[in-house]
Design a protein around this motif. Structure first.
Motif, PDB file in Angstrom:
ATOM      1  N   VAL A   4      38.257 -13.613 -16.841  1.00 28.91           N
ATOM      2  CA  VAL A   4      39.199 -13.080 -15.851  1.00 28.91           C
ATOM      3  C   VAL A   4      40.499 -13.850 -16.034  1.00 28.91           C
ATOM      4  O   VAL A   4      40.549 -14.817 -16.796  1.00 28.91           O
ATOM      5  CB  VAL A   4      38.675 -13.225 -14.397  1.00 28.91           C
ATOM      6  CG1 VAL A   4      37.386 -12.432 -14.197  1.00 28.91           C
ATOM      7  CG2 VAL A   4      38.490 -14.684 -14.010  1.00 28.91           C
ATOM      8  N   HIS A   5      41.527 -13.437 -15.345  1.00 33.55           N
ATOM      9  CA  HIS A   5      42.775 -14.205 -15.358  1.00 33.55           C
ATOM     10  C   HIS A   5      42.876 -14.995 -14.066  1.00 33.55           C
ATOM     11  O   HIS A   5      42.584 -14.466 -12.992  1.00 33.55           O
ATOM     12  CB  HIS A   5      43.990 -13.289 -15.450  1.00 33.55           C
ATOM     13  CG  HIS A   5      44.119 -12.605 -16.763  1.00 33.55           C
ATOM     14  ND1 HIS A   5      45.134 -11.731 -17.038  1.00 33.55           N
ATOM     15  CD2 HIS A   5      43.382 -12.666 -17.897  1.00 33.55           C
ATOM     16  CE1 HIS A   5      45.013 -11.281 -18.270  1.00 33.55           C
ATOM     17  NE2 HIS A   5      43.951 -11.822 -18.806  1.00 33.55           N
ATOM     18  N   MET A   6      43.287 -16.240 -14.181  1.00 39.52           N
ATOM     19  CA  MET A   6      43.628 -17.040 -13.014  1.00 39.52           C
ATOM     20  C   MET A   6      45.060 -17.501 -13.245  1.00 39.52           C
ATOM     21  O   MET A   6      45.338 -18.195 -14.232  1.00 39.52           O
ATOM     22  CB  MET A   6      42.682 -18.227 -12.826  1.00 39.52           C
ATOM     23  CG  MET A   6      42.917 -18.919 -11.490  1.00 39.52           C
ATOM     24  SD  MET A   6      41.540 -19.966 -10.941  1.00 39.52           S
ATOM     25  CE  MET A   6      41.540 -21.222 -12.195  1.00 39.52           C
ATOM     26  N   ASP A   7      45.930 -17.045 -12.365  1.00 36.45           N
ATOM     27  CA  ASP A   7      47.363 -17.305 -12.507  1.00 36.45           C
ATOM     28  C   ASP A   7      47.853 -16.901 -13.896  1.00 36.45           C
ATOM     29  O   ASP A   7      48.644 -17.582 -14.530  1.00 36.45           O
ATOM     30  CB  ASP A   7      47.692 -18.770 -12.220  1.00 36.45           C
ATOM     31  CG  ASP A   7      47.394 -19.140 -10.769  1.00 36.45           C
ATOM     32  OD1 ASP A   7      47.547 -18.262  -9.899  1.00 36.45           O
ATOM     33  OD2 ASP A   7      47.011 -20.285 -10.517  1.00 36.45           O
ATOM     34  N   GLY A   8      47.341 -15.763 -14.386  1.00 36.34           N
ATOM     35  CA  GLY A   8      47.783 -15.199 -15.655  1.00 36.34           C
ATOM     36  C   GLY A   8      47.119 -15.765 -16.893  1.00 36.34           C
ATOM     37  O   GLY A   8      47.347 -15.273 -17.995  1.00 36.34           O
ATOM     38  N   ASP A  41      37.304 -24.749  -7.610  1.00 40.29           N
ATOM     39  CA  ASP A  41      38.338 -24.955  -8.620  1.00 40.29           C
ATOM     40  C   ASP A  41      39.409 -23.868  -8.604  1.00 40.29           C
ATOM     41  O   ASP A  41      40.469 -24.051  -9.203  1.00 40.29           O
ATOM     42  CB  ASP A  41      37.724 -25.031 -10.019  1.00 40.29           C
ATOM     43  CG  ASP A  41      36.830 -26.244 -10.183  1.00 40.29           C
ATOM     44  OD1 ASP A  41      37.038 -27.248  -9.461  1.00 40.29           O
ATOM     45  OD2 ASP A  41      35.907 -26.182 -11.016  1.00 40.29           O
ATOM     46  N   VAL A  42      39.148 -22.768  -7.949  1.00 42.00           N
ATOM     47  CA  VAL A  42      40.129 -21.678  -7.889  1.00 42.00           C
ATOM     48  C   VAL A  42      41.275 -22.073  -6.971  1.00 42.00           C
ATOM     49  O   VAL A  42      42.446 -21.831  -7.286  1.00 42.00           O
ATOM     50  CB  VAL A  42      39.480 -20.357  -7.420  1.00 42.00           C
ATOM     51  CG1 VAL A  42      40.531 -19.272  -7.253  1.00 42.00           C
ATOM     52  CG2 VAL A  42      38.398 -19.923  -8.396  1.00 42.00           C
ATOM     53  N   GLY A  43      40.956 -22.709  -5.851  1.00 41.69           N
ATOM     54  CA  GLY A  43      41.989 -23.135  -4.912  1.00 41.69           C
ATOM     55  C   GLY A  43      42.906 -21.994  -4.511  1.00 41.69           C
ATOM     56  O   GLY A  43      42.441 -20.937  -4.092  1.00 41.69           O
ATOM     57  N   ASP A  44      44.212 -22.189  -4.681  1.00 39.81           N
ATOM     58  CA  ASP A  44      45.191 -21.161  -4.341  1.00 39.81           C
ATOM     59  C   ASP A  44      45.482 -20.236  -5.511  1.00 39.81           C
ATOM     60  O   ASP A  44      46.420 -19.437  -5.458  1.00 39.81           O
ATOM     61  CB  ASP A  44      46.503 -21.818  -3.883  1.00 39.81           C
ATOM     62  CG  ASP A  44      46.344 -22.555  -2.560  1.00 39.81           C
ATOM     63  OD1 ASP A  44      45.476 -22.161  -1.758  1.00 39.81           O
ATOM     64  OD2 ASP A  44      47.087 -23.532  -2.342  1.00 39.81           O
ATOM     65  N   LYS A  59      38.726 -18.976   1.141  1.00 40.85           N
ATOM     66  CA  LYS A  59      39.606 -17.847   0.862  1.00 40.85           C
ATOM     67  C   LYS A  59      39.905 -17.796  -0.629  1.00 40.85           C
ATOM     68  O   LYS A  59      40.124 -18.827  -1.267  1.00 40.85           O
ATOM     69  CB  LYS A  59      40.919 -17.987   1.622  1.00 40.85           C
ATOM     70  CG  LYS A  59      40.778 -17.849   3.115  1.00 40.85           C
ATOM     71  CD  LYS A  59      42.119 -17.981   3.803  1.00 40.85           C
ATOM     72  CE  LYS A  59      41.919 -17.937   5.314  1.00 40.85           C
ATOM     73  NZ  LYS A  59      43.178 -18.096   6.026  1.00 40.85           N
ATOM     74  N   LEU A  60      39.896 -16.582  -1.152  1.00 45.31           N
ATOM     75  CA  LEU A  60      40.255 -16.339  -2.540  1.00 45.31           C
ATOM     76  C   LEU A  60      41.270 -15.212  -2.592  1.00 45.31           C
ATOM     77  O   LEU A  60      41.165 -14.246  -1.824  1.00 45.31           O
ATOM     78  CB  LEU A  60      39.047 -15.896  -3.365  1.00 45.31           C
ATOM     79  CG  LEU A  60      37.937 -16.873  -3.669  1.00 45.31           C
ATOM     80  CD1 LEU A  60      36.842 -16.167  -4.461  1.00 45.31           C
ATOM     81  CD2 LEU A  60      38.461 -18.052  -4.460  1.00 45.31           C
TER      82      LEU A  60
END
Length: 151
Positions: A48-52, A64-67, A2-3
């Motif tokens: 891209v942004h990951m958690d901002g 590595d994206v996890g939650d 899930k992403l």
């Protein structure tokens, strides 16, 4: 797997967890705004942004994206994003346009964390984004205009 991409939970069946996030975004989710440039996290086209925070999706494995919450150019929004978008148009930044989604993602992340960056702050934040057309003066002018419009 899930992403969370652009505010929506997406389920990817049978994917290799070592697959780069870039390929999931482009090939599996059909979001084509994030570009493949070098594949080595050197050019910034895949930002891209990951958690901002800006990340290079070509070197970020799905595992590595996890939650983490991923935001692509298609969903970048808010006051800072609108200021950057408007300044990009005002300054006629794009030439070929290929690098621009990555440039915009990095500029938005910079201005969200530092609305009044110094020239050195801009140079540091944007140093990982390459433009083969050499629109760097227009990119920097647009970031300055966006910063000024934010008050």
């Amino acid at each position: 797997m899930k992403l969370m991409v652009n505010g929506q939970e997406r389920v990817l069946e049978g994917v290799d967890p070592t697959m780069p996030l870039l390929w999931a975004i482009r090939d599996l989710l059909g979001l084509k705004g994030t570009k493949f440039g070098c594949g080595q996290a050197l050019c910034g086209a895949c930002t891209v942004h990951m958690d901002g925070q800006p990340v290079r999706s070509c070197q970020t494995a799905l595992a590595d994206v996890g939650d983490g919450k991923v935001t692509t150019i298609e969903a970048i929004a808010g006051r800072v994003a609108e200021a950057v978008r408007s300044a990009w148009i005002k300054n006629n930044v794009p030439q070929c346009g290929y690098c621009q989604s990555g440039q915009i993602m990095s500029a938005v992340a910079l201005l969200e964390s530092n609305p009044k960056p110094s020239r050195d702050d801009v140079n540091s934040a944007m140093s990982g984004n390459l433009c083969r057309c050499g629109t760097y003066p227009r990119i920097r002018a647009a970031i300055a205009d966006a910063s000024n419009s934010l008050g």
